[in-house]
Motif scaffolding. Sequence first.
Motif, PDB file in Angstrom:
ATOM      1  N   MET A   1       8.239 -16.860 -13.358  1.00  0.00           N
ATOM      2  CA  MET A   1       9.459 -16.201 -12.917  1.00  0.00           C
ATOM      3  C   MET A   1      10.539 -17.256 -12.777  1.00  0.00           C
ATOM      4  N   SER A   2      11.695 -16.987 -13.350  1.00  0.00           N
ATOM      5  CA  SER A   2      12.748 -17.995 -13.351  1.00  0.00           C
ATOM      6  C   SER A   2      13.869 -17.701 -12.381  1.00  0.00           C
ATOM      7  N   GLY A   3      13.874 -16.575 -11.750  1.00  0.00           N
ATOM      8  CA  GLY A   3      14.929 -16.244 -10.809  1.00  0.00           C
ATOM      9  C   GLY A   3      14.988 -14.760 -10.565  1.00  0.00           C
ATOM     10  N   THR A   4      16.098 -14.351  -9.973  1.00  0.00           N
ATOM     11  CA  THR A   4      16.248 -12.962  -9.575  1.00  0.00           C
ATOM     12  C   THR A   4      16.058 -12.000 -10.735  1.00  0.00           C
ATOM     13  N   THR A   5      15.452 -10.896 -10.427  1.00  0.00           N
ATOM     14  CA  THR A   5      15.297  -9.824 -11.408  1.00  0.00           C
ATOM     15  C   THR A   5      16.153  -8.632 -11.016  1.00  0.00           C
ATOM     16  N   ARG A   6      16.912  -8.796  -9.952  1.00  0.00           N
ATOM     17  CA  ARG A   6      17.726  -7.707  -9.415  1.00  0.00           C
ATOM     18  C   ARG A   6      19.192  -7.956  -9.749  1.00  0.00           C
ATOM     19  N   SER A   7      19.872  -6.921 -10.174  1.00  0.00           N
ATOM     20  CA  SER A   7      21.307  -7.012 -10.389  1.00  0.00           C
ATOM     21  C   SER A   7      22.012  -7.013  -9.038  1.00  0.00           C
ATOM     22  N   SER A   8      23.049  -7.803  -8.924  1.00  0.00           N
ATOM     23  CA  SER A   8      23.818  -7.816  -7.686  1.00  0.00           C
ATOM     24  C   SER A   8      25.090  -6.982  -7.797  1.00  0.00           C
ATOM     25  N   ALA A   9      25.245  -6.266  -8.900  1.00  0.00           N
ATOM     26  CA  ALA A   9      26.471  -5.506  -9.149  1.00  0.00           C
ATOM     27  C   ALA A   9      26.771  -4.473  -8.067  1.00  0.00           C
ATOM     28  N   ASP A  10      25.743  -3.892  -7.475  1.00  0.00           N
ATOM     29  CA  ASP A  10      25.948  -2.843  -6.475  1.00  0.00           C
ATOM     30  C   ASP A  10      25.974  -3.381  -5.043  1.00  0.00           C
ATOM     31  N   ARG A  15      25.759  -9.577   0.852  1.00  0.00           N
ATOM     32  CA  ARG A  15      24.425  -9.422   0.267  1.00  0.00           C
ATOM     33  C   ARG A  15      24.285 -10.252  -1.014  1.00  0.00           C
ATOM     34  N   ARG A  16      25.331 -10.339  -1.808  1.00  0.00           N
ATOM     35  CA  ARG A  16      25.293 -11.179  -3.017  1.00  0.00           C
ATOM     36  C   ARG A  16      25.067 -12.640  -2.638  1.00  0.00           C
ATOM     37  N   ASP A  39      15.111  -9.784  -3.546  1.00  0.00           N
ATOM     38  CA  ASP A  39      15.228  -8.841  -4.664  1.00  0.00           C
ATOM     39  C   ASP A  39      14.766  -7.446  -4.249  1.00  0.00           C
ATOM     40  N   ALA A  40      13.656  -7.385  -3.553  1.00  0.00           N
ATOM     41  CA  ALA A  40      13.055  -6.103  -3.189  1.00  0.00           C
ATOM     42  C   ALA A  40      13.756  -5.425  -2.019  1.00  0.00           C
ATOM     43  N   GLU A  41      14.294  -6.190  -1.072  1.00  0.00           N
ATOM     44  CA  GLU A  41      14.740  -5.629   0.199  1.00  0.00           C
ATOM     45  C   GLU A  41      16.240  -5.701   0.483  1.00  0.00           C
ATOM     46  N   ILE A  42      16.984  -6.514  -0.221  1.00  0.00           N
ATOM     47  CA  ILE A  42      18.371  -6.808   0.166  1.00  0.00           C
ATOM     48  C   ILE A  42      19.242  -5.560   0.285  1.00  0.00           C
TER      49      ILE A  42
END
Length: 98
Positions: A1-10, A15-16, A39-42
């Motif tokens: 895993m190289s980093g976040t898998t979650r988009s921060s657009a929303d 939180r970003r 990623d899972a909880e933010i």
Amino acid sequence: MSGTTRSSADLDVRRRQILFRAWHRGMREMDLIMGRFADAEIGELSDEDLAEFERLIEVTDRDLLGWITGETPTPENYDTPLFRRLKGFHTHTSPIHV
């Protein structure tokens, strides 16, 4: 895993920033532990949980890793419901063994 898998657009700015900081701690093991949890909880953390997560981000990698792995006892003032969620998340979902 190289980093976040979650988009921060929303996400809002706070939180970003927290998501970024969770993935850029310094020690790769802690990047994975804190980053995967973020990623899972933010998106669902309350303002109080966000404040507690920010406080945990300020703890040194070595100390926090010791608490999470049980290598060292967690100080009472950090043994919070959010910390226990983080520790449980790591224990039950992480493919990495630190």
